[in-house]
Design an enzyme around this catalytic site. Sequence first.
Site, PDB file in Angstrom:
ATOM      1  N   CYS A  80       0.807  -1.228   0.000  1.00 29.61           N
ATOM      2  CA  CYS A  80       0.000   0.000   0.000  1.00 29.61           C
ATOM      3  C   CYS A  80       0.840   1.278   0.000  1.00 29.61           C
ATOM      4  O   CYS A  80       0.871   1.999  -0.987  1.00 29.61           O
ATOM      5  CB  CYS A  80      -0.931  -0.002   1.214  1.00 29.61           C
ATOM      6  SG  CYS A  80      -2.134  -1.332   1.156  1.00 29.61           S
TER       7      CYS A  80
HETATM    8  N1  LIG Z   1      -2.659  -5.981   1.742  1.00 30.96           N
HETATM    9  C1  LIG Z   1      -3.145  -4.919   2.360  1.00 30.96           C
HETATM   10  O1  LIG Z   1      -2.807  -4.625   3.504  1.00 30.96           O
HETATM   11  C2  LIG Z   1      -4.169  -4.009   1.682  1.00 30.96           C
HETATM   12  C3  LIG Z   1      -4.894  -3.110   2.465  1.00 30.96           C
HETATM   13  C4  LIG Z   1      -5.827  -2.284   1.864  1.00 30.96           C
HETATM   14  C5  LIG Z   1      -6.004  -2.347   0.485  1.00 30.96           C
HETATM   15  N2  LIG Z   1      -5.273  -3.203  -0.278  1.00 30.96           N
HETATM   16  C6  LIG Z   1      -5.535  -3.244  -1.712  1.00 30.96           C
HETATM   17  O2  LIG Z   1      -6.341  -4.382  -1.997  1.00 30.96           O
HETATM   18  C7  LIG Z   1      -6.004  -4.940  -3.272  1.00 30.96           C
HETATM   19  C8  LIG Z   1      -5.622  -6.405  -3.105  1.00 30.96           C
HETATM   20  O3  LIG Z   1      -4.458  -6.493  -2.280  1.00 30.96           O
HETATM   21  P1  LIG Z   1      -4.033  -7.830  -1.549  1.00 30.96           P
HETATM   22  O4  LIG Z   1      -2.963  -7.444  -0.584  1.00 30.96           O
HETATM   23  O5  LIG Z   1      -5.223  -8.560  -1.056  1.00 30.96           O
HETATM   24  O6  LIG Z   1      -3.395  -8.642  -2.783  1.00 30.96           O
HETATM   25  P2  LIG Z   1      -2.987 -10.195  -2.794  1.00 30.96           P
HETATM   26  O7  LIG Z   1      -1.904 -10.311  -3.806  1.00 30.96           O
HETATM   27  O8  LIG Z   1      -2.781 -10.690  -1.404  1.00 30.96           O
HETATM   28  O9  LIG Z   1      -4.305 -10.918  -3.343  1.00 30.96           O
HETATM   29  C9  LIG Z   1      -4.802 -10.732  -4.616  1.00 30.96           C
HETATM   30  C10 LIG Z   1      -5.359 -12.047  -5.123  1.00 30.96           C
HETATM   31  O10 LIG Z   1      -5.979 -11.794  -6.402  1.00 30.96           O
HETATM   32  C11 LIG Z   1      -5.758 -12.925  -7.218  1.00 30.96           C
HETATM   33  N3  LIG Z   1      -5.988 -12.521  -8.603  1.00 30.96           N
HETATM   34  C12 LIG Z   1      -5.218 -11.748  -9.394  1.00 30.96           C
HETATM   35  N4  LIG Z   1      -5.811 -11.558 -10.591  1.00 30.96           N
HETATM   36  C13 LIG Z   1      -6.968 -12.231 -10.548  1.00 30.96           C
HETATM   37  C14 LIG Z   1      -8.027 -12.401 -11.481  1.00 30.96           C
HETATM   38  N5  LIG Z   1      -8.004 -11.837 -12.682  1.00 30.96           N
HETATM   39  N6  LIG Z   1      -9.069 -13.173 -11.129  1.00 30.96           N
HETATM   40  C15 LIG Z   1      -9.109 -13.754  -9.901  1.00 30.96           C
HETATM   41  N7  LIG Z   1      -8.148 -13.619  -8.985  1.00 30.96           N
HETATM   42  C16 LIG Z   1      -7.092 -12.855  -9.301  1.00 30.96           C
HETATM   43  C17 LIG Z   1      -4.349 -13.351  -6.880  1.00 30.96           C
HETATM   44  O11 LIG Z   1      -4.095 -14.689  -7.250  1.00 30.96           O
HETATM   45  C18 LIG Z   1      -4.320 -13.135  -5.376  1.00 30.96           C
HETATM   46  O12 LIG Z   1      -4.704 -14.289  -4.657  1.00 30.96           O
HETATM   47  C19 LIG Z   1      -4.885  -4.059  -3.821  1.00 30.96           C
HETATM   48  O13 LIG Z   1      -5.446  -3.067  -4.611  1.00 30.96           O
HETATM   49  C20 LIG Z   1      -4.285  -3.434  -2.568  1.00 30.96           C
HETATM   50  O14 LIG Z   1      -3.684  -2.190  -2.838  1.00 30.96           O
HETATM   51  C21 LIG Z   1      -4.356  -4.069   0.309  1.00 30.96           C
END
Ligand SMILES: NC(=O)c1ccc[n+]([C@@H]2O[C@H](COP(=O)([O-])OP(=O)(O)OC[C@H]3O[C@@H](n4cnc5c(N)ncnc54)[C@H](O)[C@@H]3O)[C@@H](O)[C@H]2O)c1
Length: 438
Positions: free
Chosen positions: A277
């Site tokens: 983030c």
């Molecule tokens: N990790 C954090 O602390 C956090 C906090 C707030 C917001 N975010 C935001 O949330 C979003 C997700 O982050 P995250 O940390 O959960 O990511 P992550 O990488 O942990 O998880 C994302 C998942 O999406 C899957 N994926 C990718 N493309 C796909 C598709 N086309 N169809 C289905 N599945 C698909 C991946 O395999 C993965 O399991 C980002 O935009 C991030 O900026 C993250």
Amino acid sequence: MIANTHHRHLLERITSRTAHIGVIGLGYVGLPLAVEFARQGFKVSGFDVDESKTSQINAGRSYIPDVPEKELAEVVKAGRLRGTSRMSELADMDVIDICVPTPLRKTKDPDLSYVVKAVEAVAATLKRGQLVILESTTYPGTTDEVVQPMLEAQGLKADEEFFLAFSPERVDPGNQKFNTRNIPKVVGGLGKASTDVAGALYESTVDTVVRVSSTRVAEMVKLLENTFRAVNIGMVNELALMCHKMDIDVWEVIEAAKTKPFGFMPFYPGPGLGGHCIPIDPHYLSWKARQHGFECRFIELAGHVNSSMPHYVVERVAEALNTTKKPINGSRVHILGVAYKRDVNDMRESPALDIIELLGKRGADISYSDPWVPELRTDGHMLKAVDFGQAVTGCPDCVVICTDHSVFTYDELVKSGVVIVDTRNALKDRQAPNIFRL
Ligand SMILES: NC(=O)c1ccc[n+]([C@@H]2O[C@H](COP(=O)([O-])OP(=O)(O)OC[C@H]3O[C@@H](n4cnc5c(N)ncnc54)[C@H](O)[C@@H]3O)[C@@H](O)[C@H]2O)c1
């Protein structure tokens, strides 16, 4: 009139908990959300391209530390949560929540390819009355400029025949106090009907919902929050560099400053920014602002200071080793904690990776301990974690505390007399000639 029918029908399904919810992307954000919807009585399908994740879910196993296995297994056993990689099943959903990654390209421009892929899958089966919500952090305008046209290309009208909203995810992995349920949820729809159904959905699941007037406001809220952190961390990192020059303990300064009961909020210096983030999101904002001819000077400056911190840590290692008449070249340097923050296993953008690479380039012999990260890939080769106790008895030339996991205890380390560079103030209140604080 059509909108009213779809709207009413979806609201009924949400309030009666008969709506079927699809969550796309089952990572740090998507899995806790999917489990929380299921715990509130909804039937949830989790979609992920990574089949190892969907099969672990179906076996009742949690791979995200913040999701207790017991809670996950309970909803899977009750038939309220299942994982799948078959995107065609999106057709059966009433609500679709998109939680896929939004990284940066090498050029630091937004990489929306994951969002686009997910939206293509939604568009392929879009049907009347569905609610689509984007949760991935992104620049203001993504929902109405990118997602809406892709979905409307199927012939249905947003906010009338289907509903579209943005709701930023605020989850903080490793936070023991705040979780998906008790973190207030901001939601902004493309129009009134979309805000209404998306607001109702979250009201059924989280304690507090904050409705805003548009998707763009909701998108900007998340970027304000994370830019606020990036800029303040940049400012305090600069203060740490300044204090070192002036021989003032920056940590003591912050502790005293935070006794002010108003108008001050503590931020702490560290080895650099990490995670998915704070190092990334402000670039989404500055990229979009540039398209409007606006230069985000605070973001650029904070980015510059924060990304220089691993270099500064390496300089401090050189300074510390110098007190024992040793150069970095040939010294055995042990890194304590490599995850990007305390008590998580997330290595994304971790500053420890930069520090290891920089020290390696200067000839250091690197080892590391981290109970959360058994192995890591750096500069093309694999490193395996070693037991912390063994590392101390092996007498390294220097130990760098990069991440202060709560399981670490430091008595033996300090007593050993080894040179310690503490980037987190983990050795707070201890004074010893072998301790070098950031
Ligand atoms: N990790 C954090 O602390 C956090 C906090 C707030 C917001 N975010 C935001 O949330 C979003 C997700 O982050 P995250 O940390 O959960 O990511 P992550 O990488 O942990 O998880 C994302 C998942 O999406 C899957 N994926 C990718 N493309 C796909 C598709 N086309 N169809 C289905 N599945 C698909 C991946 O395999 C993965 O399991 C980002 O935009 C991030 O900026 C993250």
